[in-house]
Structure formats: structure tokens, C-alpha cells
Design a protein around this motif. Structure first.
Motif, PDB file in Angstrom:
ATOM      1  N   VAL A  33       5.461 -10.711   5.698  1.00  0.00           N
ATOM      2  CA  VAL A  33       4.974  -9.841   4.659  1.00  0.00           C
ATOM      3  C   VAL A  33       5.371  -8.434   4.776  1.00  0.00           C
ATOM      4  O   VAL A  33       5.841  -8.007   5.881  1.00  0.00           O
ATOM      5  CB  VAL A  33       3.521  -9.967   4.728  1.00  0.00           C
ATOM      6  N   ARG A  34       5.276  -7.825   3.578  1.00  0.00           N
ATOM      7  CA  ARG A  34       5.457  -6.445   3.579  1.00  0.00           C
ATOM      8  C   ARG A  34       4.129  -5.636   3.698  1.00  0.00           C
ATOM      9  O   ARG A  34       3.464  -5.923   2.935  1.00  0.00           O
ATOM     10  CB  ARG A  34       6.198  -6.100   2.301  1.00  0.00           C
ATOM     11  N   VAL A  35       4.348  -4.531   4.493  1.00  0.00           N
ATOM     12  CA  VAL A  35       2.937  -3.742   4.623  1.00  0.00           C
ATOM     13  C   VAL A  35       3.413  -2.149   4.191  1.00  0.00           C
ATOM     14  O   VAL A  35       4.544  -1.815   4.601  1.00  0.00           O
ATOM     15  CB  VAL A  35       2.672  -3.653   6.249  1.00  0.00           C
ATOM     16  N   SER A  36       2.711  -1.675   3.256  1.00  0.00           N
ATOM     17  CA  SER A  36       3.025  -0.161   2.813  1.00  0.00           C
ATOM     18  C   SER A  36       2.102   0.519   4.036  1.00  0.00           C
ATOM     19  O   SER A  36       0.888   0.392   4.185  1.00  0.00           O
ATOM     20  CB  SER A  36       2.117  -0.117   1.649  1.00  0.00           C
ATOM     21  N   VAL A  37       2.700   1.340   4.834  1.00  0.00           N
ATOM     22  CA  VAL A  37       2.130   1.993   5.994  1.00  0.00           C
ATOM     23  C   VAL A  37       1.500   3.196   5.644  1.00  0.00           C
ATOM     24  O   VAL A  37       2.048   3.977   4.907  1.00  0.00           O
ATOM     25  CB  VAL A  37       3.283   2.431   7.004  1.00  0.00           C
ATOM     26  N   LYS A  38       0.155   3.113   6.119  1.00  0.00           N
ATOM     27  CA  LYS A  38      -0.541   4.438   5.801  1.00  0.00           C
ATOM     28  C   LYS A  38      -0.716   5.327   6.836  1.00  0.00           C
ATOM     29  O   LYS A  38      -0.987   6.260   7.044  1.00  0.00           O
ATOM     30  CB  LYS A  38      -2.130   4.030   5.583  1.00  0.00           C
ATOM     31  N   ALA A  39      -0.653   4.873   8.203  1.00  0.00           N
ATOM     32  CA  ALA A  39      -0.647   5.440   9.510  1.00  0.00           C
ATOM     33  C   ALA A  39       0.160   4.689  10.489  1.00  0.00           C
ATOM     34  O   ALA A  39      -0.087   3.400  10.548  1.00  0.00           O
ATOM     35  CB  ALA A  39      -2.061   5.804   9.928  1.00  0.00           C
ATOM     36  N   ALA A  40       0.527   5.391  11.484  1.00  0.00           N
ATOM     37  CA  ALA A  40       1.402   4.695  12.726  1.00  0.00           C
ATOM     38  C   ALA A  40       1.189   5.689  13.778  1.00  0.00           C
ATOM     39  O   ALA A  40       1.359   6.911  13.623  1.00  0.00           O
ATOM     40  CB  ALA A  40       2.957   4.457  12.493  1.00  0.00           C
ATOM     41  N   SER A  41       1.094   5.154  15.199  1.00  0.00           N
ATOM     42  CA  SER A  41       1.043   6.073  16.038  1.00  0.00           C
ATOM     43  C   SER A  41       1.995   6.087  17.014  1.00  0.00           C
ATOM     44  O   SER A  41       2.912   5.167  17.282  1.00  0.00           O
ATOM     45  CB  SER A  41      -0.413   5.463  17.071  1.00  0.00           C
ATOM     46  N   LEU A  42       2.348   7.064  17.638  1.00  0.00           N
ATOM     47  CA  LEU A  42       3.561   7.077  18.687  1.00  0.00           C
ATOM     48  C   LEU A  42       3.219   6.567  20.023  1.00  0.00           C
ATOM     49  O   LEU A  42       1.910   6.920  20.518  1.00  0.00           O
ATOM     50  CB  LEU A  42       3.588   8.772  18.722  1.00  0.00           C
TER      51      LEU A  42
END
Length: 321
Positions: A33-42
Motif C-alpha cells: 500500500v502507499r502511505v501519504s506521510v504526514k509525520a515521521a520521527s527520527l
């Protein structure tokens, strides 16, 4: 599409390999599936990738980011599970010898879009923002497995968390307090110790301090710098749960103390999809909100990486669109 990626491995100067720019949009294989990323953590894993640890040279350029939360093409809000298993594997996700994390073989979440197997997305709890949800898949999942799957601790017992301000450590403090443990921490600075107390730690100590009494369990992510203190802080029969060694792995084993006091040393790596589902349910039921130390736009990713490299963290560093 916009992406934050490693152009090559650079052991000595990892940030020199960091690029904020454009990469091709991903294709979506069958069953993914494709996810439109809204936030991601380091995570520290992203710095290891820049250094070339756990990734083959031919895999570069590699979009960074293990964690993320976003939206599927049908509008479903999801959290990403970053452990990708071999199609034939059945059992504990973390024991699959062919498993990979995002950014090791498959492109990561620091981009407009990421593609993952359909089983690797879970519904986002309504009570968490995208930024908060993006911290769950690596640091918080690691902490959840260490505490609830590996340690054997029961409410009322005492736990020591070494290194109070990192992502796994702050998650352990919040989870342990919510579960009824007595939570002690160590931290290098007064600010880091104060943060731990703010998050729920009952007491905070300087590294290497003699504790008021020995503890039932120690949670280790630091390694060489704290290992001897961890072993000496345990009650007879106690347990050290280890999920990292950010200060280096070459710690003295203290074997005489380990066998004489019948101490247990247990390794813990990441967590399973089912454990992530349980974690998401738990934080929602307990009303826990993960601590975000810094939320930056993806375009300022370099600042977040610099802060992590310096150890200037106070909770999770999150990038958001």
C-alpha cells in the motif's frame, strides 16, 4: 517527490551524506500500500544508515526514516510498522532471519510517500496526532517490548532507565509509570533529569550514582558508559533488558557478579505487529501522550539530525509536512 535521503555511506561525517531534495515516486507492488506521510520521527537507526551500518553500498541512495504516520489512498489514517518480514515467515516478526527495517532494503518514510506491505499499516488512534503517532513504530514499540514482553516486571517493582532523555528512555518512563512501576532514571544533565521527572519518573540520579536501594530491572540502551552501573544496581535475581549500546558495545561483562547474583541479561529488538497494535490500544486506554522534544518541517531535517548527533534530545524529534 520530496525526500530526505542518504546519498552514500560516510562513516566519519554522516551528515555530509544527508540530502534534502527530490526522489522518484515509489511504485506499489501487489500486496503493498502507499502511505501519504504526514509525520515521521527520527531514530538513531537513521544515523547508522548514514554511516553505512546495516545497509549495502548498492542500496544507496536510500530515503531515511523507519517510523511514520499518514493516510492511505482511501483516506484511512494509519501508523506504520517498520519491520518487514519475508513472505514465507510465520512467527515472531523480530526473529525472522530475513527481516529488514525500512531504510535497510526498502525506502523509508522521510518523503511525501512510502510503500509498505499491507500488513505493515495499523489504524491510527484518534486521540494521537500524526506527529505523536509517528513515534510509536520504533522507539515506543521497542520500549513496550522491553517492559511488557521481556522484563517480567510487575506493578510495584522498581525499574531503572539509563539515559533519561532519548526516545526509548522517555517511552519507558511513561509506560512504566502508567503500569504502576516505581521508575528511577539516570541523566547526564539537570535538564534531562528534570524532563524524566516531568514525564513520570519517581526519582532521577546522576550517571553512576549509588542508588537508595537495588532495583528489580534495568533498561539499557546506552552500553559501555552505563553497563557496570547497571549490573551493580540490580537485586539478586534481577534482569537487565538491553536494546541498544549508543555509547559503544565493548562493555566489561562483570561476569562474576552476573553468575554469583544469578542476574539475567535479556536482549530485545524492536517488536511485532501485534505488539504495536497492543501498544496503540494501551496508549489510548491509558491516555498517554508521547513526549515530542522537537517538531520540525521536513525541509529542516538537517537541524534534527544535528541535534541527535550532539545528544541534544528531550523526547522524540519529529518531522512533519
Amino acid at each position: 517527490m520530496f525526500a530526505v535521503y542518504a546519498k552514500e555511506a560516510n562513516t566519519d561525517d554522516p551528515l555530509a551524506s544527508l540530502v534534502v531534495g527530490e526522489r522518484p515516486e515509489p511504485e506499489v507492488p501487489a500486496g503493498w500500500v502507499r502511505v501519504s506521510v504526514k509525520a515521521a520521527s527520527l531514530n538513531m537507526h537513521d544515523l547508522w544508515t548514514l554511516r553505512g551500518v546495516g545497509i549495502k553500498q548498492e542500496q544507496f541512495p536510500m530515503i531515511l526514516g523507519c517510523d511514520g504516520a499518514g493516510v492511505l489512498d482511501d483516506g484511512t489514517e494509519v501508523v506504520i510498522h517498520s519491520v518487514i518480514n519475508d513472505d514465507s515467515w510465520h512467527g515472531d516478526d523480530t526473529l525472522d532471519p530475513k527481516r529488514t527495517l525500512l531504510t535497510e532494503k526498502h525506502q523509508g518514510t522521510f518523503a511525501d510517500y512510502v510503500v509498505v506491505p499491507a500488513r505493515n499499516v495499523l489504524p491510527k488512534p484518534a486521540g494521537l496526532s500524526f506527529a505523536e503517532a509517528s513515534t510509536m513504530g520504533t522507539a515506543w514499540l521497542t520500549a513496550y517490548r522491553m517492559l511488557f514482553v521481556k522484563s517480567g516486571l510487575r506493578p510495584g517493582q522498581t525499574m531503572l532507565v539509563q539515559g533519561a532523555s532519548g526516545g526509548v528512555a522517555t517511552a519507558l518512563v511513561q509506560l512504566g509509570r502508567a503500569a504502576g512501576m516505581r521508575v528511577w532514571v539516570t541523566g547526564r544533565s539537570e535538564d534531562k533529569r528534570a524532563l524524566a521527572v516531568e514525564l513520570g519518573a519517581h526519582e532521577a540520579f546522576e550517571p553512576g550514582s549509588r542508588l537508595p536501594e537495588r532495583v528489580d530491572a534495568v533498561f539499557e540502551t546506552v552500553g559501555k558508559a552505563t553497563w557496570s552501573h547497571s549490573v551493580k544496581s540490580l537485586k539478586p535475581g534481577g534482569v537487565i533488558v538491553v536494546s541498544g549500546s549508543t555509547s559503544g558495545p565493548d562493555a566489561s561483562a562483570e561476569l562474576q557478579r552476573v553468575f554469583f547474583l544469578q542476574l539475567r541479561v535479556i536482549g530485545s529488538t524492536m517488536g511485532t505487529r501485534d505488539e504495536l497494535a497492543n501498544l496503540l490500544s494501551y496508549v489510548e486506554l491509558a491516555g498517554i501522550r508521547p513526549r515530542i522534544g522537537d517538531e520540525l518541517p521536513f525541509t529542516e531535517a538537517g537541524r534534527g539530525f544535528t541535534n541527535m548527533l550532539k545528544g541534544a534530545t528531550a523526547g522524540k524529534i519529529v518531522f512533519a509536512h
